[in-house]
Each structure stands twice: as structure tokens, then as C-alpha cells.
Design a protein around this motif. Structure first.
Motif, PDB file in Angstrom:
ATOM      1  N   MET A 209      -1.719  11.293  -4.283  1.00  0.00           N
ATOM      2  CA  MET A 209      -1.957  10.744  -2.950  1.00  0.00           C
ATOM      3  C   MET A 209      -1.397   9.329  -2.831  1.00  0.00           C
ATOM      4  N   ALA A 210      -1.514   8.532  -3.894  1.00  0.00           N
ATOM      5  CA  ALA A 210      -0.970   7.170  -3.869  1.00  0.00           C
ATOM      6  C   ALA A 210       0.545   7.208  -3.654  1.00  0.00           C
ATOM      7  N   GLU A 211       1.222   8.161  -4.293  1.00  0.00           N
ATOM      8  CA  GLU A 211       2.661   8.314  -4.093  1.00  0.00           C
ATOM      9  C   GLU A 211       2.962   8.801  -2.669  1.00  0.00           C
ATOM     10  N   LEU A 212       2.100   9.675  -2.171  1.00  0.00           N
ATOM     11  CA  LEU A 212       2.282  10.192  -0.815  1.00  0.00           C
ATOM     12  C   LEU A 212       2.125   9.082   0.215  1.00  0.00           C
ATOM     13  N   PHE A 213       1.170   8.189  -0.007  1.00  0.00           N
ATOM     14  CA  PHE A 213       0.962   7.057   0.914  1.00  0.00           C
ATOM     15  C   PHE A 213       2.252   6.245   1.053  1.00  0.00           C
ATOM     16  N   LEU A 214       2.959   6.036  -0.075  1.00  0.00           N
ATOM     17  CA  LEU A 214       4.205   5.264  -0.034  1.00  0.00           C
ATOM     18  C   LEU A 214       5.254   5.996   0.789  1.00  0.00           C
ATOM     19  N   LEU A 215       5.354   7.298   0.633  1.00  0.00           N
ATOM     20  CA  LEU A 215       6.312   8.080   1.424  1.00  0.00           C
ATOM     21  C   LEU A 215       5.981   7.992   2.911  1.00  0.00           C
ATOM     22  N   GLU A 216       4.700   8.004   3.230  1.00  0.00           N
ATOM     23  CA  GLU A 216       4.281   7.886   4.623  1.00  0.00           C
ATOM     24  C   GLU A 216       4.693   6.523   5.187  1.00  0.00           C
ATOM     25  N   LYS A 217       4.501   5.473   4.382  1.00  0.00           N
ATOM     26  CA  LYS A 217       4.876   4.129   4.818  1.00  0.00           C
ATOM     27  C   LYS A 217       6.381   4.038   5.052  1.00  0.00           C
ATOM     28  N   GLU A 218       7.164   4.572   4.099  1.00  0.00           N
ATOM     29  CA  GLU A 218       8.627   4.503   4.206  1.00  0.00           C
ATOM     30  C   GLU A 218       9.142   5.286   5.413  1.00  0.00           C
ATOM     31  N   ALA A 219       8.375   6.319   5.822  1.00  0.00           N
ATOM     32  CA  ALA A 219       8.773   7.119   6.994  1.00  0.00           C
ATOM     33  C   ALA A 219       8.238   6.535   8.298  1.00  0.00           C
ATOM     34  N   GLY A 220       7.562   5.390   8.224  1.00  0.00           N
ATOM     35  CA  GLY A 220       7.033   4.759   9.428  1.00  0.00           C
ATOM     36  C   GLY A 220       5.713   5.335   9.893  1.00  0.00           C
ATOM     37  N   PHE A 221       4.935   5.867   8.977  1.00  0.00           N
ATOM     38  CA  PHE A 221       3.623   6.458   9.262  1.00  0.00           C
ATOM     39  C   PHE A 221       3.696   7.464  10.412  1.00  0.00           C
ATOM     40  N   PRO A 222       4.361   8.613  10.172  1.00  0.00           N
ATOM     41  CA  PRO A 222       4.477   9.623  11.238  1.00  0.00           C
ATOM     42  C   PRO A 222       3.173  10.339  11.550  1.00  0.00           C
ATOM     43  N   PHE A 223       2.184  10.180  10.682  1.00  0.00           N
ATOM     44  CA  PHE A 223       0.872  10.773  10.957  1.00  0.00           C
ATOM     45  C   PHE A 223      -0.220   9.877  10.403  1.00  0.00           C
ATOM     46  N   GLN A 224      -1.421  10.107  10.887  1.00  0.00           N
ATOM     47  CA  GLN A 224      -2.601   9.367  10.422  1.00  0.00           C
ATOM     48  C   GLN A 224      -3.231  10.145   9.271  1.00  0.00           C
ATOM     49  N   HIS A 225      -3.698   9.420   8.271  1.00  0.00           N
ATOM     50  CA  HIS A 225      -4.164  10.088   7.050  1.00  0.00           C
ATOM     51  C   HIS A 225      -5.551   9.568   6.671  1.00  0.00           C
ATOM     52  N   ILE A 226      -6.503  10.479   6.555  1.00  0.00           N
ATOM     53  CA  ILE A 226      -7.846  10.152   6.074  1.00  0.00           C
ATOM     54  C   ILE A 226      -7.994  10.795   4.700  1.00  0.00           C
ATOM     55  N   HIS A 227      -8.250   9.974   3.678  1.00  0.00           N
ATOM     56  CA  HIS A 227      -8.339  10.493   2.305  1.00  0.00           C
ATOM     57  C   HIS A 227      -9.670  10.115   1.662  1.00  0.00           C
ATOM     58  N   ALA A 228     -10.346  11.124   1.123  1.00  0.00           N
ATOM     59  CA  ALA A 228     -11.584  10.899   0.368  1.00  0.00           C
ATOM     60  C   ALA A 228     -11.242  10.837  -1.117  1.00  0.00           C
ATOM     61  N   VAL A 229     -11.493   9.692  -1.731  1.00  0.00           N
ATOM     62  CA  VAL A 229     -11.132   9.454  -3.129  1.00  0.00           C
ATOM     63  C   VAL A 229     -12.071  10.181  -4.081  1.00  0.00           C
ATOM     64  N   GLY A 230     -13.362  10.188  -3.738  1.00  0.00           N
ATOM     65  CA  GLY A 230     -14.357  10.699  -4.673  1.00  0.00           C
ATOM     66  C   GLY A 230     -14.898   9.575  -5.532  1.00  0.00           C
ATOM     67  N   SER A 231     -16.039   9.803  -6.145  1.00  0.00           N
ATOM     68  CA  SER A 231     -16.707   8.752  -6.908  1.00  0.00           C
ATOM     69  C   SER A 231     -15.910   8.305  -8.118  1.00  0.00           C
ATOM     70  N   TYR A 232     -15.193   9.228  -8.762  1.00  0.00           N
ATOM     71  CA  TYR A 232     -14.476   8.908  -9.993  1.00  0.00           C
ATOM     72  C   TYR A 232     -13.334   7.923  -9.760  1.00  0.00           C
ATOM     73  N   GLY A 233     -12.587   8.110  -8.686  1.00  0.00           N
ATOM     74  CA  GLY A 233     -11.412   7.280  -8.474  1.00  0.00           C
ATOM     75  C   GLY A 233     -11.622   6.049  -7.617  1.00  0.00           C
ATOM     76  N   TRP A 234     -12.835   5.880  -7.096  1.00  0.00           N
ATOM     77  CA  TRP A 234     -13.072   4.796  -6.150  1.00  0.00           C
ATOM     78  C   TRP A 234     -12.844   3.420  -6.765  1.00  0.00           C
ATOM     79  N   SER A 235     -13.075   3.274  -8.057  1.00  0.00           N
ATOM     80  CA  SER A 235     -12.952   1.964  -8.705  1.00  0.00           C
ATOM     81  C   SER A 235     -11.504   1.585  -9.004  1.00  0.00           C
ATOM     82  N   TRP A 236     -10.641   2.563  -9.230  1.00  0.00           N
ATOM     83  CA  TRP A 236      -9.274   2.248  -9.641  1.00  0.00           C
ATOM     84  C   TRP A 236      -8.186   2.611  -8.626  1.00  0.00           C
ATOM     85  N   MET A 237      -8.461   3.500  -7.691  1.00  0.00           N
ATOM     86  CA  MET A 237      -7.388   3.931  -6.799  1.00  0.00           C
ATOM     87  C   MET A 237      -6.894   2.844  -5.832  1.00  0.00           C
TER      88      MET A 237
END
Length: 376
Positions: A209-237
Motif C-alpha cells: 500500500m505504501a508503494e501504491l500511495f506513491l503511484l497515486e501521488k505521481e498520477a495526481g491522485f486520480p482517486f481518493q483512498h481510505i486505508h485501514a492499517v490494522g493494529s500491527y502496522g500502525w506504529s511503523w507504516m
């Protein structure tokens, strides 16, 4: 009339039972409802919160393999069953249930077995496309085996006792309103993408998802994205996303949260859902008719998530990508296809709604009632 629901371990086992219990209470307000679950498990929070009484027993799931750790765990699991069956019988002698339904999880087997041995009508509901260990064992003697899809019948030795009833889901998933949901979430007219990989999250998927976010930014954010990280990744993502060059504090195009508490609303607003293929996810998405990209977890028993996803994809309701084949670029292209190809998205919505069984909870209630009356 008294009924017992037995379930536990995960929300995928507990929430369907609660959904059915709610319908049962509406239909038969004078009846008594009791849940039996495992100690120190999720049901201790969810069941009382839903307004139902819960009795708990010692229960442990079994592990595959012949390692010393697995053997010790399995010996403990068997011992717990031997101890829990008498405990369940004691509960049932006091509660006097007319029927007992199990919706999965290791706590449900002792309760179902106790009921069977006492001559109380039983039924077991299997949420996944392939039966889990509890269902396999209980299906040998349960009065009814309830499954989600017609394709599931082939896995059972007694098909005459198997009925297709779908998966009970919350009514909010069935009756969600897209425009109302988008307004409530303050979303604009661009396509909305929602991604979630379980309450704990999945490391590999969060990294993707972190890599996907960069692709979205480079494309000018063609869509809105809501992402749930989960408890495990919340501290490092958040740090990982920042290292990719995406500053979430400066954009509303990506909303990253630990957990989506209002999932029916968020799913109603979505044009594309991305997630694993657990039973609850597949059936909630089908009930809502939301076009989806499913990436099954490869680390589950009997590879059941891939089997769940294939039921949807082979019926035209989902795009299936195996984790080993999934890249950020491929995912980005699949999202664009679903977001831009209105005809394909519409066909997928239609296929999903055909798969869904919106009155599943009512069907389960009908079967439970028939079983309970058969005792008289």
C-alpha cells in the motif's frame, strides 16, 4: 423458546451469530438467548456489547504439523474438549435450549457435541467455501449443515443435510446508500478506493500500500483512498509512507487509519474495495455489491481464502490476484480499470448481488425454528 449460539475466536465467527440472534430476538421477543464461547477471546467483548449473555469455556484450536510445539498444543486442545463437553452439558441442563447453532471457532465444537449427546437439535454454519476442522467434525452428526455457496456442498459426506443459506451480514451492508455515505465521509466526485486487510493488518500488504500511495501521488491522485492499517502496522507504516515521499499530513486524498469502525458506510461509498478473502469480507462485499480486488492470504488453513475468492471471481464478482503475483503497479492498473470502466464495474456489482443472500439471517432463523419445533 430457548436457543444457544456457540462461536468464537474471530469476528468472522461471532458477527454472523449476532446477526442471526438479532433477527431471532425481533421475531421471538419472549425467547431466551445464550452464547457459549471461549475464555479470553474476542467474544467476551463483542457478545455482551451486542446485549447477549455469554458463558465461556476453556477452548484451544489445534495446530497442523508434527513439531513438539504443535503436539503439545493439540494435546491441550483435546483435553479442553474432554473437559468442556461436561461443562457445556451443565450449562444446557440449566438453560434448557430448544436448539443450538454453531457458527465456527474452536469453542463451538464442545457445545455442539454436548447438545448432540443430550438429544438437542443442532446445526452448524460454515462461512468459508471449504469446511474448517470444527465443521468437518460436527457435520458427521449435526442435524443441519449450513453453507454459503452451492459449490460448497461437494465437501460433505451427507449432502442431504446440507442447505445453502448464505452468510448473515449486518443490514447496513445490504441497505447502504452510496450518495449518503459519500456525503457523510466528506468525499468528492472522484472514485473512492477502500483497502483493509484485517484488524491486525498484513505486513506485506501494508508495504504494498505504501508503494501504491506513491503511484497515486505521481498520477495526481486520480482517486481518493481510505486505508485501514490494522493494529500491527500502525506504529511503523506512517514512517514507511513518509520515506516513499508521500506526506499524509498535506493531503486528504489518502486517509490512513488504524481501523475502520464504520465499515458499512465506507464500503457503501467505495467504487473499489481491496482486501483479503476471509468469509466475512467476501460476503459483506457481495451483500453491498462493491466491485473488489481480492488478495487472499497464503497463510491460512486449507488455503480457504483463495477458495473463497475464486467463488466470487469465477462468478464475475471479483478480480483475484494472488499475493505472489501482486505488485503496486499491477494493483494500480486494476484499480484504474474498475474505476474507469463503468460497464465492467456494473457487471461486477450485478454478479456480486446475485451471489449474496440478503435474507441469510432470516433463513437461519427459519431452520433453527424448525429444528426447535421438531423436538416437541
Amino acid at each position: 423458546m430457548n436457543v444457544i449460539f456457540t462461536c468464537g475466536g474471530t469476528g468472522g465467527h461471532i458477527m454472523p451469530a449476532i446477526s442471526v440472534a438479532n433477527i431471532w430476538k425481533e421475531r421471538y421477543p419472549d425467547s431466551n438467548i445464550l452464547f457459549i464461547g471461549a475464555k479470553n477471546s474476542m467474544e467476551e467483548e463483542l457478545v455482551p456489547k451486542a446485549g447477549y449473555k455469554l458463558e465461556t469455556i476453556n477452548a484451544y484450536g489445534m495446530r497442523r504439523g508434527l513439531s513438539w510445539k504443535a503436539i503439545k498444543r493439540n494435546v491441550l486442545a483435546v483435553r479442553c474438549v474432554l473437559e468442556s463437553v461436561p461443562a457445556c452439558k451443565k450449562i444446557m441442563k440449566e438453560f434448557r435450549p430448544d436448539a443450538v447453532i454453531g457458527t465456527g471457532g474452536y469453542a463451538s465444537y464442545p457445545a455442539l457435541l454436548a447438545a448432540h449427546q443430550m438429544g438437542i437439535p443442532t446445526c452448524v454454519h460454515e462461512a468459508n467455501a471449504v469446511p474448517g476442522r470444527t465443521t468437518k467434525m460436527a457435520a458427521q452428526w449435526a442435524d443441519k449443515v449450513l453453507v454459503c455457496f452451492p459449490e460448497c456442498k461437494k465437501y460433505y459426506k451427507h449432502p442431504e443435510r446440507v442447505e445453502v443459506v448464505g452468510m448473515p451480514v449486518r443490514r447496513e451492508f445490504i441497505f447502504g446508500d452510496r450518495e449518503v455515505a459519500r456525503k457523510e465521509l466528506n468525499l468528492d466526485d472522484r472514485p473512492v478506493v477502500v483497502s483493509a486487510f484485517g484488524s491486525q493488518g498484513a505486513k506485506a500488504m501494508n508495504e504494498l500500500m505504501a508503494e501504491l500511495f506513491l503511484l497515486e501521488k505521481e498520477a495526481g491522485f486520480p482517486f481518493q483512498h481510505i486505508h485501514a492499517v490494522g493494529s500491527y502496522g500502525w506504529s511503523w507504516m506512517p514512517e514507511l509512507v513518509a520515506s516513499k515521499g508521500v506526506d499524509l499530513s498535506k493531503t486528504n486524498d489518502i486517509r490512513m487509519v488504524q481501523y475502520i469502525y464504520n465499515m458499512p458506510t465506507v464500503v457503501a461509498a467505495a467504487d473499489v474495495f481491496i482486501g483479503r478473502a476471509g468469509a466475512s469480507t467476501c460476503n459483506e462485499i457481495a451483500a453491498s455489491g462493491t466491485p473488489c480486488i481480492l488478495i487472499p492470504s497464503p497463510n491460512v488453513t486449507n488455503n480457504h481464502q483463495e477458495m473463497n475468492a475464486r467463488v466470487l471471481s469465477e462468478n464475475g464478482g471479483a478480480t483475484l490476484i494472488l499475493e505472489k503475483d501482486c505488485t503496486a503497479q499491477k494493483l494500480f492498473e486494476e484499480i484504474k480499470t474498475l474505476a474507469e470502466d463503468k460497464e465492467k464495474a456494473s457487471a461486477m456489482r450485478t454478479a456480486l448481488l446475485k451471489i449474496a443472500v440478503p435474507d441469510s439471517a432470516e433463513r437461519l432463523c427459519d431452520i433453527m425454528y424448525s429444528l426447535a419445533k421438531s423436538k416437541e
